[in-house]
Scaffold this motif. Structure first.
Motif, short mmCIF file in Angstrom:
data_model
loop_
_atom_site.label_atom_id
_atom_site.label_comp_id
_atom_site.label_asym_id
_atom_site.label_seq_id
_atom_site.Cartn_x
_atom_site.Cartn_y
_atom_site.Cartn_z
N GLY A 14 0.78 -1.24 0.00
CA GLY A 14 0.00 0.00 0.00
C GLY A 14 0.80 1.28 0.00
N LEU A 15 2.11 1.20 0.19
CA LEU A 15 2.93 2.41 0.19
C LEU A 15 3.25 2.83 -1.24
CD1 LEU A 15 4.67 4.61 1.52
CD2 LEU A 15 6.53 2.93 1.67
N PRO A 98 4.48 11.68 1.24
CA PRO A 98 4.32 10.88 2.45
C PRO A 98 5.56 10.89 3.33
CG PRO A 98 4.63 9.47 0.54
CD PRO A 98 4.45 10.86 0.01
N ARG A 117 -0.82 7.62 15.89
CA ARG A 117 -2.23 7.29 15.65
C ARG A 117 -3.18 8.15 16.47
NH1 ARG A 117 -2.00 0.63 15.40
NH2 ARG A 117 -2.03 0.46 13.11
N THR A 121 -4.24 9.80 10.82
CA THR A 121 -4.40 8.46 10.25
C THR A 121 -3.03 7.94 9.84
OG1 THR A 121 -6.61 8.96 9.43
CG2 THR A 121 -5.44 7.11 8.39
N VAL A 122 -2.69 6.77 10.33
CA VAL A 122 -1.41 6.14 10.01
C VAL A 122 -1.67 4.88 9.20
CG1 VAL A 122 0.73 5.18 10.93
CG2 VAL A 122 -0.42 7.03 12.15
N HIS A 123 -1.00 4.75 8.07
CA HIS A 123 -1.18 3.59 7.20
C HIS A 123 -0.17 2.50 7.55
CE1 HIS A 123 -3.80 6.12 4.77
NE2 HIS A 123 -2.84 7.04 4.75
N GLY A 124 -0.59 1.25 7.28
CA GLY A 124 0.21 0.12 7.69
C GLY A 124 -0.35 -0.38 9.02
N TYR A 134 5.47 2.17 8.91
CA TYR A 134 4.16 2.77 8.72
C TYR A 134 4.35 4.17 8.16
CZ TYR A 134 5.72 3.59 13.56
OH TYR A 134 6.47 3.85 14.67
N TRP A 135 3.26 4.78 7.68
CA TRP A 135 3.43 6.07 7.01
C TRP A 135 2.18 6.92 7.13
CZ3 TRP A 135 2.98 1.30 4.86
CH2 TRP A 135 1.92 1.07 3.96
N ILE A 136 2.39 8.22 6.93
CA ILE A 136 1.29 9.18 6.94
C ILE A 136 1.30 9.95 5.63
CG2 ILE A 136 1.28 9.43 9.44
CD1 ILE A 136 2.81 12.04 9.15
N ASP A 137 0.15 10.49 5.25
CA ASP A 137 0.04 11.25 4.01
C ASP A 137 0.62 12.65 4.17
OD1 ASP A 137 -1.31 9.13 2.77
OD2 ASP A 137 -3.24 9.81 3.58
#
Length: 330
Positions: A14-15, A98, A117, A121-124, A134-137
């Motif tokens: 997803g990254l 990102p 978090r 919103t944190v992805h991963g 993990y990553w943020i926009d």
């Protein structure tokens, strides 16, 4: 290590990183594998000189601090949480895309994830090899401005910064060493692993000293030292102390060498400092050193110096005075 997690994130995890522009990679370990990133688009941001030199030798562009904005940013977490937060805030401030955060669980990857978090919103996360990525926009960067930190003055009047050794005050070992230093240290003195400058500041109280060379691998620590040691006789060197080449032989070396880069004690670092001191001293030069009592430096000192004396210390630290480096007489 970042490489297995980054590979998974970029290949189905997803990254998505921008197709163009420079990717800033903050403080990756010297042996990290960034093969999943185009090397010509990477800019390594590392303030630790040995790691900086290693990345340059591998063909990457590197800098000790940020230079403008970047298409994306990747932060490799350090052990110190205050430093980790500051790096994330800095990455957010300079990334137009990102911001990726990676770290081992032992370096606080889980707790940083929880803190992030709570704000955005944190992805991963991508979990593998005892760590998380993990990553943020891009639009989430404004939520971390309160994590920004740089050199600041402590209550004791000294300047320190996040991640700098003994950032909260004077190190007890260095304070012990200061108490045994003689009035006459010669005219040329080197402080190996100078940190934020405590030892050098005391050396410069001696009027016969003509120059003190502060040799420090951490760029932020050296910037703090510039605030703390304003005497015109101070000379600052952003260098690996074990490899530094002085302009001429030194009369005296003072040092409180580091003893680890990870969590475990690594006595070979201090032993390399001892060897470096012997190399840069004049034939009749003196070494004044403090070390953790449990670390085995005696054999290396006796190998490198004709005379070695232990000066006491306390239950935690031991003090040494070594003279007449053998390496200069071969």
């Amino acid at each position: 290590m970042i490489d297995p997690r980054l590979e998974l994130a970029l290949n189905g995890g997803g990254l998505e990183l921008p197709d163009e522009g420079v990717i800033a990679v903050f403080q990756p370990p010297a042996d990290a594998d960034l093969a999943d990133l185009p090397p010509e688009r990477c800019k390594i941001i590392h303030d630790f000189k040995p790691a900086y030199d290693s990345w340059i030798a591998r063909g990457y562009e590197a800098a000790h601090s940020v230079e403008g904005h970047y298409a994306a940013a990747i932060v490799c977490l350090p052990r110190a949480k205050h430093e980790a937060r500051a790096l994330i805030a800095q990455a957010c401030a300079v990334s137009d895309g990102p911001v990726v955060v990676d770290g081992q669980k032992t370096d606080g990857a889980d707790s940083i994830l929880r803190e992030m978090r709570a704000r955005v919103t944190v992805h991963g996360p991508i979990s593998k090899a005892h760590g998380k990525l993990y990553w943020i926009d891009a639009g989430a960067s404004d939520f971390f401005t309160d994590w920004e930190a740089g050199p600041a003055q402590t209550e004791g009047g000294f300047w320190t910064g996040p991640g700098v050794f003994s950032a909260d005050g004077v190190d007890l070992a260095s304070a012990l060493l200061v108490d045994v230093l003689p009035d006459n240290l010669g005219s040329e003195v080197a402080d190996l692993g100078a940190g934020w400058g405590f030892l050098s500041a005391h050396v410069l109280t001696r009027p016969k000293v003509k120059a003190v060379h502060l040799v420090e691998a951490g760029h932020l620590a050296l910037e703090c030292a510039r605030h703390n040691v304003t005497d015109s006789r101070a000379v600052f060197h952003w260098e690996d102390a074990t490899k530094w080449e002085p302009p001429h032989r030194m009369d005296t070396v003072v040092m409180n060498p580091p003893f680890h880069t990870g969590r475990a004690a690594e006595p070979q670092i201090g032993q390399a400092f001892v060897a470096a001191a012997a190399r840069i001293l004049s034939g009749q030069g003196d070494l004044w050193m403090v070390a953790n009592r449990h670390l085995p430096y005696e054999a290396e000192l006796k190998k490198r110096f004709a005379q070695v004396a232990e000066l006491g210390g306390d239950a935690r630290f031991k003090l040494f005075h070594a003279t007449r480096p053998l390496t200069r007489r071969r």
